[in-house]
Design an enzyme around this catalytic site. Structure first.
Site, PDB file in Angstrom:
ATOM      1  N   CYS A  88       0.827  -1.204   0.000  1.00  0.00           N
ATOM      2  CA  CYS A  88       0.000   0.000   0.000  1.00  0.00           C
ATOM      3  C   CYS A  88       0.860   1.252   0.000  1.00  0.00           C
ATOM      4  O   CYS A  88       1.676   1.465   0.906  1.00  0.00           O
ATOM      5  CB  CYS A  88      -0.927   0.003   1.212  1.00  0.00           C
TER       6      CYS A  88
ATOM      7  N   ARG B  10      -0.016   4.687   2.958  1.00  0.00           N
ATOM      8  CA  ARG B  10       0.047   4.425   4.388  1.00  0.00           C
ATOM      9  C   ARG B  10       0.327   5.628   5.268  1.00  0.00           C
ATOM     10  O   ARG B  10       0.322   5.507   6.496  1.00  0.00           O
ATOM     11  CB  ARG B  10       1.080   3.319   4.660  1.00  0.00           C
TER      12      ARG B  10
ATOM     13  N   TRP C  11      -8.981   5.869  -0.174  1.00  0.00           N
ATOM     14  CA  TRP C  11      -9.507   6.490  -1.385  1.00  0.00           C
ATOM     15  C   TRP C  11      -8.661   5.984  -2.553  1.00  0.00           C
ATOM     16  O   TRP C  11      -7.597   5.403  -2.361  1.00  0.00           O
ATOM     17  CB  TRP C  11      -9.457   8.019  -1.303  1.00  0.00           C
TER      18      TRP C  11
ATOM     19  N   GLU D 231      -5.041   3.333 -10.392  1.00  0.00           N
ATOM     20  CA  GLU D 231      -5.694   2.035 -10.145  1.00  0.00           C
ATOM     21  C   GLU D 231      -6.832   1.838 -11.144  1.00  0.00           C
ATOM     22  O   GLU D 231      -7.062   0.736 -11.640  1.00  0.00           O
ATOM     23  CB  GLU D 231      -6.278   1.981  -8.723  1.00  0.00           C
TER      24      GLU D 231
HETATM   25  N1  ARG Z   1      -6.798  -1.619  -6.836  1.00  0.00           N
HETATM   26  C1  ARG Z   1      -8.114  -1.882  -6.345  1.00  0.00           C
HETATM   27  C2  ARG Z   1      -9.140  -1.337  -7.338  1.00  0.00           C
HETATM   28  O1  ARG Z   1      -8.795  -0.751  -8.283  1.00  0.00           O
HETATM   29  C3  ARG Z   1      -8.360  -1.256  -4.993  1.00  0.00           C
HETATM   30  C4  ARG Z   1      -7.362  -1.624  -3.907  1.00  0.00           C
HETATM   31  C5  ARG Z   1      -7.355  -0.663  -2.748  1.00  0.00           C
HETATM   32  N2  ARG Z   1      -7.050   0.686  -3.197  1.00  0.00           N
HETATM   33  C6  ARG Z   1      -7.030   1.788  -2.421  1.00  0.00           C
HETATM   34  N3  ARG Z   1      -6.762   2.928  -2.978  1.00  0.00           N
HETATM   35  N4  ARG Z   1      -7.265   1.719  -1.121  1.00  0.00           N
HETATM   36  O2  ARG Z   1     -10.320  -1.443  -7.184  1.00  0.00           O
END
Ligand code: ARG
Length: 379
Positions: free
Chosen positions: A80, A83, A243, A248
């Site tokens: 992560c 953090r 968030w 991602e």
């Molecule tokens: N990578 C995952 C997604 O795209 C989420 C994982 C957690 N991500 C976060 N920013 N807390 O759905």
């Protein structure tokens, strides 16, 4: 003359499981006492824990231990990048709940609290823990919100249909929540209420064609398929969220060839020459798609980090932790963002390696063994 012995308390032999539990509890309780100013004397607390384990085979965390444990599990998550804010996690203590209806209702409440009108709050909801011989309910989905047409959710979508769900034939339909109360049991299914899911339609500041594609993504990534392990106690239902970081969604969820695979679509829209890799059409499409994601969330007033800012924050986190004498276990391959890696600050250095034995931790659950034909569920 008959002679009555006072009843002796039987010496209970500690089972190997209880021994392992007490060892894990001891490491945790000592760490907790060392880090938390208000904590009780660890020796007294450990005596209490040992007595509880001797009677029931398990023990109960105090609310303060639970909150600390959940936050440190985040702090220990080597994959992560977010953090820096580990200590600002809102911990919902829902350990008294194990009925699937209650779990579902509180998962939806979790989403509302986390969404907070777009000002996303990091939240974890901790439901009943496993007890010896009595596994607690679990959530079968990967996240509280997932789309049925995301190739990554194909098996869950199939499972929902097998359980009688009629949806999932359109684009971006939210999968129902599935709660399984015991291994092999038919899961209970709950439609996620609309007011619990904030979504952002994707637009681009310069290419209106992108809005016309009708793309969207949800605001709160709430991971629900990992167990929270604290001091030897396992909480299998403990959904948590932070968030989003734009990449991602923009790079992985929408760009990966085994996900929504949109780079060719975006490239066509931008009029890029896709006949040769050397035109870097994929790279250009990736940048514009990522820009669309950041732009849209900004426009919608939904918290989202960009990968440059989040990289700098992560290095701040490492500095801050080292001032507390703590290492930051880190998986380089997960921390470096999937866009412009070398242009971010986190690329250019080495880190403390991840430690698989470090606790508290979020751990991927083992798939529960299902009797054939009942529930073909493999995560
Ligand atoms: N990578 C995952 C997604 O795209 C989420 C994982 C957690 N991500 C976060 N920013 N807390 O759905």
């Amino acid at each position: 003359m008959t002679f009555h012995h006072p009843r002796a308390t039987p010496v209970r032999r500690r089972t190997p499981e209880q021994g392992a539990l007490l060892e894990a509890a001891e490491v945790f309780i000592r760490r907790f006492a060392a880090e938390e100013p208000g904590a009780a004397d660890p020796r007294r607390r450990l005596a209490e824990v040992a007595a509880e384990v001797a009677v029931s085979g398990t023990y109960e965390h105090t609310p303060a231990e639970l909150a600390y444990g959940a936050r440190v599990a985040w702090r220990n998550s080597a994959r992560c990048i977010g953090r820096l804010y580990w200590n600002n996690l809102t911990v919902r203590d829902l350990r008294h709940l194990s009925h699937p209806d209650d779990i579902a209702a509180h998962c939806f409440e979790h989403l509302r609290i986390a969404t907070n009108n777009g000002r996303i709050r990091p939240v974890i909801s901790v439901f009943a823990p496993d007890r010896p011989g009595r596994p607690a309910p679990r959530l079968l989905g990967e996240q509280l919100v997932r789309y049925a047409d995301d190739p990554r959710s194909a098996e869950r979508t199939a499972l929902a249909r097998q359980l009688g769900w009629k949806g999932g034939y359109g684009a971006f339909e939210v999968l129902p929540l599935m709660v399984q109360t015991a291994p092999g049991r038919r899961p209970e299914m709950y439609e996620v209420p609309e007011d619990a899911v904030l979504e952002v339609p994707l637009t681009h500041p310069r290419y209106p064609g992108i809005a016309a594609l009708g793309l969207r993504w949800y605001a709160v990534p709430a991971v629900s398929d990992m167990s929270l392990e604290i001091g030897g106690i396992t909480y299998p239902a403990a959904p948590f969220n932070g968030w989003y970081m734009g990449t991602e969604i923009g790079s992985r969820n929408l760009g990966d060839t085994d996900r929504y695979n949109l780079l060719p679509v975006i490239a066509a829209l931008l009029g890029l020459d896709t006949r040769s890799e050397r035109t870097l059409w994929r790279d250009q499409a990736l940048v514009e798609l990522n820009l669309a994601v950041l732009h849209s969330f900004e426009q919608a007033g939904v918290t989202m980090a960009d990968h440059h800012t989040e990289s700098t924050r992560f290095l701040t986190h490492i500095e801050r932790e080292s001032r507390h004498g703590r290492r930051v276990p880190t998986d380089w391959s997960w921390i470096v963002p999937p866009l412009s890696g070398s242009a971010t600050a986190v690329f250019h250095r080495y880190y403390d390696p991840p430690d698989p034995d470090l606790r508290p931790a979020f751990l991927h659950r083992e798939p529960s063994p299902e009797p054939p034909g009942v529930c073909p569920y493999h995560p």
